[in-house]
Design an enzyme around this catalytic site. Structure first.
Site, PDB file in Angstrom:
ATOM      1  N   GLY B 240       0.569  -1.205  -0.040  1.00  0.00           N
ATOM      2  CA  GLY B 240       0.119   0.056  -0.221  1.00  0.00           C
ATOM      3  C   GLY B 240       1.129   1.042  -0.328  1.00  0.00           C
ATOM      4  O   GLY B 240       2.290   1.303  -0.706  1.00  0.00           O
ATOM      5  N   GLY B 244       1.049   4.154   4.942  1.00  0.00           N
ATOM      6  CA  GLY B 244       0.854   3.350   5.679  1.00  0.00           C
ATOM      7  C   GLY B 244       1.601   2.372   6.335  1.00  0.00           C
ATOM      8  O   GLY B 244       1.457   1.911   6.940  1.00  0.00           O
ATOM      9  N   GLU B 264       5.485  -3.182   1.049  1.00  0.00           N
ATOM     10  CA  GLU B 264       6.173  -3.063   0.126  1.00  0.00           C
ATOM     11  C   GLU B 264       5.439  -1.827  -0.045  1.00  0.00           C
ATOM     12  O   GLU B 264       3.916  -1.439  -0.371  1.00  0.00           O
ATOM     13  CB  GLU B 264       5.241  -3.732  -0.881  1.00  0.00           C
ATOM     14  CG  GLU B 264       6.214  -3.565  -2.166  1.00  0.00           C
ATOM     15  CD  GLU B 264       5.060  -3.031  -3.482  1.00  0.00           C
ATOM     16  OE1 GLU B 264       4.626  -2.579  -3.867  1.00  0.00           O
ATOM     17  OE2 GLU B 264       4.093  -4.616  -3.638  1.00  0.00           O
ATOM     18  N   CYS B 301       2.420  -1.277  -8.667  1.00  0.00           N
ATOM     19  CA  CYS B 301       3.431  -0.391  -7.509  1.00  0.00           C
ATOM     20  C   CYS B 301       4.274   0.290  -8.758  1.00  0.00           C
ATOM     21  O   CYS B 301       5.736   0.388  -8.327  1.00  0.00           O
ATOM     22  CB  CYS B 301       3.883  -1.723  -6.941  1.00  0.00           C
ATOM     23  SG  CYS B 301       2.396  -2.404  -5.788  1.00  0.00           S
TER      24      CYS B 301
END
Lengths: 526, 526
Positions: B240, B244, B264, B301
């Site tokens: 995320g 976070g 990650e 990502c």
């Protein structure tokens, strides 16, 4: 060669710095010459800058070159001859045979990692071949290897002035991984450290490696903190107290870029005396237990500080034999005045705790820094009621916990913190109980041993000297044995890179000579 | 099957709890039925207690049983049929083909780990044989294997409602390792989560595993915090935002027993356009780049958020072609209103930054939550002067950085934060420059790829989907591919244990059929 007490960073010798402290011979309390200079923040920054400069060239060395370097360090340590042995004995209070043995272990450890580097399993090479015809999407050529994390900070331990210090297991495994190392030497043995540091520097020079590959610094806690905070440091190795280890863990976690800390901190190493074993050999176990407990004045990370058994006449026989052996124990000097003071404080706190009784004390030693051995007994209910009873007292003190039944023994076990080791003394008749305990112990300890004592730690491939928190700060690793190299590595994947841009080990020709995984299948060379 | 919105823990269905929120179809902004209940601290504690209860039995399953369980999860997911596809499309705004592909990836991932569990390399079995005659000290029989860490908390990601969510890579690798899993599902796709969670629970039941092996909970940030704080949780997987991820890392580090967090977090995935490649195919690269950048509305990502190249006419041609392609980009809905709002804020911050200029915008989308694509250009000196320019803007926005010369290109590269990927577009004539860049990129990124785009992440053995901080919180690992299992394991050594007390895999008979290391030498079965 004469000790100088100078700070040496790379090829720069900083003579004439304020030399602020001397080592102490713990056996006499006498200060030893020369005085040593403490490094400050500027020296830490300089050492880290050199380590970063060295990183690319050092990690790019061939396996053969790196292995030869590790072996050269061992040769240079041996070439120090008796000067090293004598200084280490004087600074540690440990006997010659122990220091000679520890030197052999240290050199053997360097050789083990030389072999590990050559064998290449640590690279964890993997290839997934390209599948250009795959539908709906083609697969690329994917190749993976492990590379060094970056410069590593190593904190030398007091209790192994050679094997867990300047060129000890953390340094050897980090160098094997391809990481430059900056050591903060333990102030308990600065002269031993200087000698070994000089040996490593000679090997760096003789092997043509960048000077920043290795630096040894001495300093106060602030020096160590500056080292852990330096952004160029990418991992930390530490063996010592829980307080010291947790402080480094907190420092590393508070960095803008958090880094892994491998701190080996504290363990009481529970020993289980199973009913069958106690029935068969209570007296022999009691005597052997005190031998393990008092070895090296009890200053081992794996010292048996806790004994668990069912209450009854057989356990009484064990305690009686252990008490007799303890009464005969004439203590040598402990490693430092600080360790001795902490030991006596811990022993006296136990002696003053209403939940335990002291069943034997060793002899009062003659000379400085002798820690009087002590054997305590407590009921399991009292042990469970007072967390203080489960804390490590570093030295020749141990606590026997009497359990009413097997349920209570298991309950106490489930309540234990993480441990380096757990030991079972058992006979074939104890198998059912042992089968019940092993799964509980597996999640508590890094090593489970049967019918031995935890104080011997083999330097080999299958050894685990680690364990769940707070035995260590990272239970996924070991600080002894060949697996220790994995602490300082990370995986990198290369996708469709032309062969000439691939790392040597991942090209087809080199792969054939190295262990690797091909499309998920393990392949060995030859 | 109808969605219920209930909390299910083990075999207990907590119907009638206050159902507090509904999913939103991001393409329309409409709320979707039913309402879902959030778990509170009591439910987290109950799930963790069940997970701990399940741990010993689950980790003790045979490799075959565990592999069959992973395959059964895949079968149950497929058995959900179109209901799953439709719900996932509605909750994510992603097109059917993408969700069907992602389902295939998710099921394939479970199968991959079933194969990994069966093959046994993950056990890393090692034996050092006893040397009873060795002088001065005999060597014990030492045997090592890896075991599961304990219950694992998994935080589902918003951008892969199947492959990085309830039964995604973190869950699959933790279950493969022998760890029970408690998932905090992402609130962006609660219905998809409920369906997949039900599939996993069916597999748990059909395979006769303890109910606590798997729990799915929904909740607010406090629910996630309670999960990470629970002392029974021994590791955390997360995909995320950087905010976070760092919050979870801080929570885990502040526990009395710190635990590993595999978060990650963020990456701009630099793409290098080498001079030869630019000269040969600037226009084609520009067009393909925008294809990768806008795929899935840029919500990967590994989205290429940064392009680095030497300033000059060839780069101008690339930018021109990319600008043209970008102008044609008609955006689909982004995953959630929150992601859309964050993207627009990031894009507008860049547009208002005097150091960059916007060279193209995509079309303004019709409907809710459409993020307008954007292409920016900056000079390297300006990029180096403003750290904000290196931050990820999650979505279809990218920044081209123009370097005056190769030295500046290398300087910018050295300043980059840790990345998931780095991409080189090159021709044979670029080999010298690439050879210089690869060692710099290796210490910055988990994957280096040539002449492709980073947005495809193969689920295989050699893949690394990881990288140095802050791409992930722990660069020693990968969250995609078979190596991901290692995140949830720790080594244990067994010393002189009688054969009947050894774990099955370490007994001589089983060893012969499994890959292992014998006295330092790798041995394969058969």
């Amino acid at each position: 060669m004469a000790l100088t007490g100078d700070i040496v960073i790379g090829s720069e010798r900083l003579s004439g710095r304020a030399a602020t402290f001397r080592a102490v011979d713990p056996a006499t309390g006498a200060a030893l010459e020369p005085a040593f200079a403490f490094a400050g923040e500027a020296e830490v920054a300089r050492a880290c800058a050199l380590a970063e400069d060295a990183f690319d060239a050092y990690r790019d060395t061939t396996p053969e070159a790196r292995a030869a370097f590790l072996e050269a360090i061992g040769d240079e340590i041996m070439a120090l001859g008796d000067a090293l042995i004598e200084r280490a004995c004087a600074e540690s209070g440990l006997p010659r045979a122990r220091i000679e043995g520890e030197r052999g272990r240290t050199v053997g450890q360097l050789k083990l990692f030389a072999g590990v580097v050559r064998a290449g399993n640590w690279l964890d090479l993997r290839v997934d071949t390209a599948l250009p015809e795959r539908k709906p999407l083609a697969r690329s050529d994917l190749r993976q290897r492990h590379i060094a994390l970056g410069p590593v900070a190593v904190f030398g331990a007091s209790n192994f002035p050679l094997a867990f210090s300047v060129a000890g297991g953390d340094t050897a495994s980090a160098l094997a991984a391809g990481c430059p190392v900056v050591v903060k030497g333990h102030p308990a043995h600065p002269g031993t450290g200087e000698l070994v540091g000089e040996a490593v520097r000679k090997a760096v020079a003789s092997q043509g490696l960048p000077a920043g590959t290795f630096t040894l610094l001495l300093g106060a806690n602030e020096t160590g903190a500056a080292l852990v905070r330096d952004p160029r440091i990418k991992a930390v190795g530490f063996t010592g107290s829980r307080g010291g280890g947790l402080a480094l863990v907190a420092l590393a976690a508070a960095r803008p870029e958090p880094i892994p800390v491998y701190a080996e901190m504290s363990s009481v190493n529970p020993v289980y005396l199973m009913p069958g074993a106690l029935a068969a050999r209570a007296e022999a176990l009691g005597k052997a237990f005190v031998g393990s407990l008092t070895m090296g004045a009890g200053q081992f990370c794996t010292n048996p500080g806790l004994v668990l058994a069912l209450a009854g006449p057989d356990l009484d026989r064990f305690v009686g034999a252990a008490a007799t052996a303890m009464q005969d124990y004439a203590p040598p000097a402990m490693l430092t005045p600080g360790i001795h003071a902490a030991y006596e404080a811990g022993r006296k706190a136990l002696a003053g705790n209403g939940r335990v009784r002291c069943v034997a004390e060793g002899k009062v030693g003659e000379g400085a820094n002798r820690g009087t051995g002590a054997l305590f007994v407590a009921e399991a209910a009292d042990f469970l009621a007072d967390e203080a009873l489960s804390h490590e007292v570093f030295g020749a003190s141990s606590l026997v916990v009497r359990c009413r039944d097997i349920e209570e023994l298991v309950r106490v076990t489930r309540k234990l913190e993480g441990q380096l080791t757990a030991t079972l003394h058992l006979e074939p008749s104890d198998a059912d109980l042992a089968r019940r305990l092993v799964p509980v112990l597996e999640v508590k300890a890094g090593r489970i041993l049967a019918n031995g004592w935890p104080t011997g730690v083999e330097v080999s491939h299958a050894m685990v000297h680690g364990g769940p928190f707070p035995a260590t700060s990272d239970g996924r690793s070991t600080s002894v044995g060949s697996l220790a190299i994995r602490r300082f590595l990370r995986p990198v994947c290369y996708q469709d890179l032309p062969a000439e841009l691939l790392p040597e080990a991942l090209r087809d020709a080199a792969l054939a000579g190295l262990p690797h995984m091909m499309d998920g299948k393990a392949v060995l060379p030859g």
